[in-house]
Design an enzyme around this catalytic site. Structure first.
Site: not given
Length: 505
Positions: A450-451
């Site tokens: 993810c981020i």
């Protein structure tokens, strides 16, 4: 389910990342051509006006089509190997559903669903409004999910020789169209109910005025771990139910604007303004508290984790690196963090401060949004910001010390634990250590990110060595499920992921 929602959140970040350029273009455009907003006495011709008008339209071209960008972004993001065929399928689904569920088509195939006046014209009822608003981010996200799901399931479909041309990936858009037709039939009856529920929630919170802003800010932060904050944002920031605070703000509208097709009956910018003091100043204050309460032998590493995250939040409003650094270590503190957002959003909006953002509530958006007509008391950020810094700092400092919370730098020491610093961002070495720590490539069943985190699924959880993983320089290791391992890296996770995936082949 949670893992799927997290993947969806990652997929949505791709189109959301486009928003900063919208803010820069439109902010510069409005600064150069205030006449576009109807400012009395402002020029409506000349080179500056033309350039400003051009920039405004360039930014608007993206922000006005966010729903379509959501569809394509989710289609790519949820497709295996991020294949572009998923994006094409998502576009097919979007065109199919928005056409079949448009007011004109629905009024023909389901004539009795609407009310008609004596002259045969449609009466503007709630159902008509629902289908008038069918081109919205919610449908865009749904189209992306349909497109990606069809790609993942049918990309390897075999056909008889006579139909071989339509086999494999070419079959994906075809089956997506058929699925979208079926979904459109379901939405014909479901969408007015869903839309009505969204309207009820939005109006319920909006009816509370500034207190509703606080409730919204609290829920917005609290839902970050699940990714469901995107659904909430679509109600208030985008024109899903006729509000669209973000779109109205950057469209140059203000409260009571009679030139807009729907009357603006809220103070434009009120659902964004309260985030600025929290993200730009509150997070650095909280980060300072974490640094000061960190153990002496871990303070330098803590500065690297939360200090860099605080700078990121201040400049561009990206808060995930800071939030994920402690939300699982000390979730009660994360709830307090969300409550602080509620308090400051309520107070800030009540005092009349108005601002907006295209990407997030960082310095860049604070500067450019100050040129728009809905902006009000921009100077107040210079007062509310330091107050937020002090309040976040002392609240976090008290909570961490009083309840001995395990924020970054306060984790229990482990025998043999060592912290290494990678020279020249040696992502290959970092990936190699992490791979060894999870039991090698043979123990992996899924690799994603993810981020800020690597998201891994392992076959044998007992082969995972958290101490080994932490020696790579990772900020931490989270095990949310029996076979799930999440390695917190920070905003440079993409580079580690790329090297990790190469090594795991």
């Amino acid at each position: 389910m949670m893992r799927y929602l997290q993947k969806l959140g990652k997929a949505l970040f791709l189109p959301v990342a486009i928003l900063p350029i919208c803010g820069i273009l439109m902010g510069l455009g409005y600064a150069m051509a205030p006449g576009v907003m109807g400012v009395p006495g402002a020029a409506t011709s000349g080179a500056m006006y033309v350039i400003g008008f051009f920039l405004i339209k360039a930014g608007g071209a993206l922000i006005d089509n966010m729903a379509l960008l959501f569809a394509i972004g989710v289609g790519v993001g949820l497709s295996e190997d991020s294949d572009g065929t998923g994006a094409v399928a998502a576009l097919v689904s979007w065109l199919m559903m928005t056409t079949l569920l448009s007011t004109g088509v629905v009024s023909t195939i389901a004539h009795g669903m609407f009310q008609w006046d004596a002259e045969g014209a449609l009466v503007n009822t709630a159902k008509k409004v629902a289908f008038d608003k069918i081109q919205n981010p919610f449908i865009g996200i749904l189209a992306g999910i349909i497109g990606a799901t069809c790609y993942n399931k049918f990309k390897n479909t075999k056909m008889p020789d006579v139909l071989a041309f339509f086999a494999g990936k070419r079959f994906v858009p075809i089956v997506t169209a058929l699925v979208s037709i079926a979904v459109s039939v379901v939405l014909l009856f479901i969408w007015p109910i869903v839309f009505g529920a969204l309207v009820a929630v939005g109006r319920g919170i909006k009816s509370l005025d500034v207190y509703g802003v606080g409730i919204y800010a609290f829920l917005n932060r609290l839902l970050i771990p699940t990714g469901l904050h995107h659904a909430l944002n679509n109600v208030f920031w985008f024109d899903t139910i006729g509000m669209g605070d973000l779109q109205a703000y950057w469209g140059g509208l203000v409260q009571g604007d009679v030139f807009h097709e729907a009357p603006i009956d809220w103070s434009v910018g009120m659902y964004m303004a309260g985030f600025f003091p929290c993200m730009m100043f509150g997070i650095p204050g909280a980060a300072l508290a974490m640094i000061q309460t960190a153990k002496d032998n871990k303070r330098k590493a803590t500065i690297g984790i939360v200090g860099s995250a605080a700078v990121c939040a201040f400049l561009c409003g990206v808060t995930e690196p800071f939030e994920f650094a402690f939300m699982f270590l000390a979730f009660p503190l994360y709830v307090v963090y969300a409550l602080l957002y509620a308090v400051f959003a309520t107070i800030t909006v009540a005092l009349g401060y108005r601002a907006g953002f295209c990407f997030s509530a960082g310095l860049t958006d604070a500067i450019f949004s100050a040129f728009l007509p809905a902006a009000n008391k921009s100077w107040m950020l210079l007062i509310m910001g330091p107050v937020a810094f002090v309040v976040f700092y002392f609240v976090f400092l008290f909570a961490i010390k009083k309840f001995n919370l395990k924020t970054p730098g306060r984790e229990d020491d482990q025998e043999g634990e060592m912290n290494i610093e990678l020279a020249d961002n040696d992502f290959t070495t970092m990936a190699q250590i992490i791979l060894e720590g999870v039991g090698g490539k043979e123990n992996l069943s899924s690799i994603d990110h993810c981020i800020t985190r690597l998201r891994l699924e392992v076959k044998d959880r007992y082969l995972v060595d958290e101490k080994k993983i932490k020696t790579s320089g990772a900020a931490g290791v989270i095990r949310p499920g029996k076979y799930s391992v999440q390695v917190i890296i920070g905003p440079k996770v993409q580079f580690v992921y790329d090297e990790f995936k190469k090594l795991a082949k």
